[in-house]
Design a protein around this motif. Structure first.
Motif, short mmCIF file in Angstrom:
data_model
loop_
_atom_site.label_atom_id
_atom_site.label_comp_id
_atom_site.label_asym_id
_atom_site.label_seq_id
_atom_site.Cartn_x
_atom_site.Cartn_y
_atom_site.Cartn_z
N ALA A 288 55.00 36.10 31.33
CA ALA A 288 55.26 35.22 32.48
C ALA A 288 54.05 35.22 33.42
CB ALA A 288 56.50 35.71 33.22
N PRO A 289 53.89 34.17 34.22
CA PRO A 289 52.76 34.12 35.14
C PRO A 289 52.76 35.29 36.12
CG PRO A 289 53.95 32.02 35.11
CD PRO A 289 54.77 32.99 34.32
N VAL A 290 51.56 35.81 36.37
CA VAL A 290 51.37 36.88 37.36
C VAL A 290 50.40 36.32 38.40
CG1 VAL A 290 50.46 39.21 37.72
CG2 VAL A 290 51.72 38.68 35.61
N PRO A 291 50.72 36.44 39.69
CA PRO A 291 49.83 35.89 40.72
C PRO A 291 48.44 36.51 40.66
CG PRO A 291 51.74 37.00 41.71
CD PRO A 291 51.92 37.08 40.24
N GLU A 292 47.43 35.74 41.07
CA GLU A 292 46.01 36.16 41.00
C GLU A 292 45.62 37.07 42.17
OE1 GLU A 292 42.97 36.15 39.54
OE2 GLU A 292 43.84 35.41 37.69
N THR A 293 46.51 37.26 43.12
CA THR A 293 46.13 37.98 44.33
C THR A 293 46.06 39.48 44.09
OG1 THR A 293 48.45 38.01 44.89
CG2 THR A 293 47.12 36.31 45.93
N SER A 294 45.25 40.19 44.91
CA SER A 294 45.19 41.64 44.90
C SER A 294 44.99 42.18 43.47
CB SER A 294 46.45 42.19 45.56
OG SER A 294 46.43 43.58 45.59
N LEU A 295 45.81 43.14 43.04
CA LEU A 295 45.64 43.72 41.71
C LEU A 295 45.94 42.71 40.61
CD1 LEU A 295 47.11 47.32 42.12
CD2 LEU A 295 44.71 46.61 42.05
N GLY A 296 46.51 41.56 40.97
CA GLY A 296 46.77 40.50 39.99
C GLY A 296 45.50 40.03 39.31
N GLU A 297 44.36 40.10 39.99
CA GLU A 297 43.10 39.68 39.37
C GLU A 297 42.79 40.54 38.14
OE1 GLU A 297 39.63 39.80 41.93
OE2 GLU A 297 38.36 38.95 40.37
#
Ligand code: TXA
Ligand code: MG
Length: 316
Positions: A288-297
């Motif tokens: 599933a999609p994981v946001p790009e913010t913070s550790l998401g990168e």
């Protein structure tokens, strides 16, 4: 052999390392496969055990800042970052001091990646050993990084005789790597420390030149961290034959990186859950999609690499 980290076991680990052998040990990021970084022969055993392409340089782990200064030349930027984040999940790429580390460990480069880990067991081994330890993640090259002692044993088997068990890694993603040789840092690898946290200290960080399969930033191969099954990203739902790895409460997920949508928890679970879903009857792990913010990168970086069709088979 998986061993509990008693004082005797730590002393034994230091002995094995002094004799040029390999020890797998926990760090806060992932488990490392350690050898004496000063000995080309010891370091060669790491490459052998991992089946790793030779052009991939290793990180030198040291006990503290003073030990890091013996290995590498610090810049003002490096000093600021080390003060802020060591011990912890940050590797600095710096000019190497001649003779401090075997050329094999740095793959012949005149730079070195150096880091002070925070995990108490890693620190105890570094103190007992008294020198720099080259330690890549303790997996076969190209495979998913290990976050428990059992993962190490699964992947490396009897290629490593001594595995110190420090429990599951709390960060779960490899260290962030910053090239700090110039005034402006370059984020070579996003990792267990977010870009926001790094940039608060370092100012804006540049991105490395695109690497492809011939690494310009060595080691950043496009395909890496790969499970056996294919990995499909940005999945909204499961297709037949797939396992579904969710985030933030994805309906129908087999496992969820963080039902509450917490990126720190997702990072700690990522490699473990990829392994758990990588069963023989599964052709594809849909994520599933994981946001790009913070550790998401960093999470998305690892997922992206896991999803790339392998050109070379480093999993041997
Ligand atoms: O969290 C971590 O960093 C873990 C734990 C065990 O410390 N280690 C780890 O090591 O991830 P490894 O070998 O799997 O990844 C090291 C990365 C590679 O991408 C390598 O190319 C890069 O660091 N690296 C090391 N020295 C470098 C250098 N002098 N210049 C550019 N990249 C370097
Ligand atoms: Mg690795």
């Amino acid at each position: 052999m998986i061993v509990q980290p008693s004082p005797e076991a730590v002393a034994r680990a230091a002995e094995i390392l002094r004799a040029g052998g390999l020890v797998a040990l926990p760090t806060e990021t992932v488990y490392g496969l350690a050898a004496d970084a000063r000995s080309g022969e010891a370091v060669a055993r790491i490459y052998e055990a991992k089946g790793r392409p030779r052009f991939n340089p290793l990180i030198a782990h040291v006990a503290d800042r003073a030990a890091a200064e013996r290995v590498a030349v610090f810049t003002p930027l490096a000093a600021r970052l080390a003060d802020a984040f060591w011990p912890g999940p940050l590797t600095l790429v710096l000019e190497k001091r001649p003779g401090a580390i075997s050329d094999l460990a740095t793959a012949g480069l005149d730079s070195v990646g150096v880091r002070v880990p925070a995990h108490p067991v890693a620190r105890a081994v570094l103190d007992a050993f008294g020198g720099p330890l080259a330690a890549p993640s303790a997996n076969r090259s190209g495979a998913v990084s290990p976050t428990t002692a059992a993962h190490v044993a699964d992947g490396l088997g009897d290629r490593v005789e001594f595995i110190l068990d420090g429990g599951p890694c709390t960060v779960g993603l490899e260290s962030a790597i910053v090239d700090a040789r110039d005034a402006r840092g370059v984020l070579l690898r996003p990792g267990g420390l977010s870009r926001e946290n790094l940039e608060a200290i370092a100012g804006p960080l540049e991105d490395p030149a695109p690497a492809g399969d011939r690494p310009s930033a060595p080691g950043m191969l496009t395909s890496h961290y790969a499970p056996r099954a294919r990995v499909r990203l940005h999945a909204e739902r499961r297709r037949p034959g797939e396992a579904l790895l969710g985030f933030g409460g994805t309906p129908g997920a087999d496992l969820d990186l963080s039902p509450a949508g917490d990126l720190r928890e997702a990072a700690a679970n990522l490699f473990c859950m990829l392994r758990d879903l990588d069963a023989p009857d599964i052709t594809t792990i849909a994520v599933a999609p994981v946001p790009e913010t913070s550790l998401g990168e960093a999470i998305n970086d690892r997922l992206q690499r896991a999803s790339v069709k392998r050109v070379y088979n480093f999993n041997l």
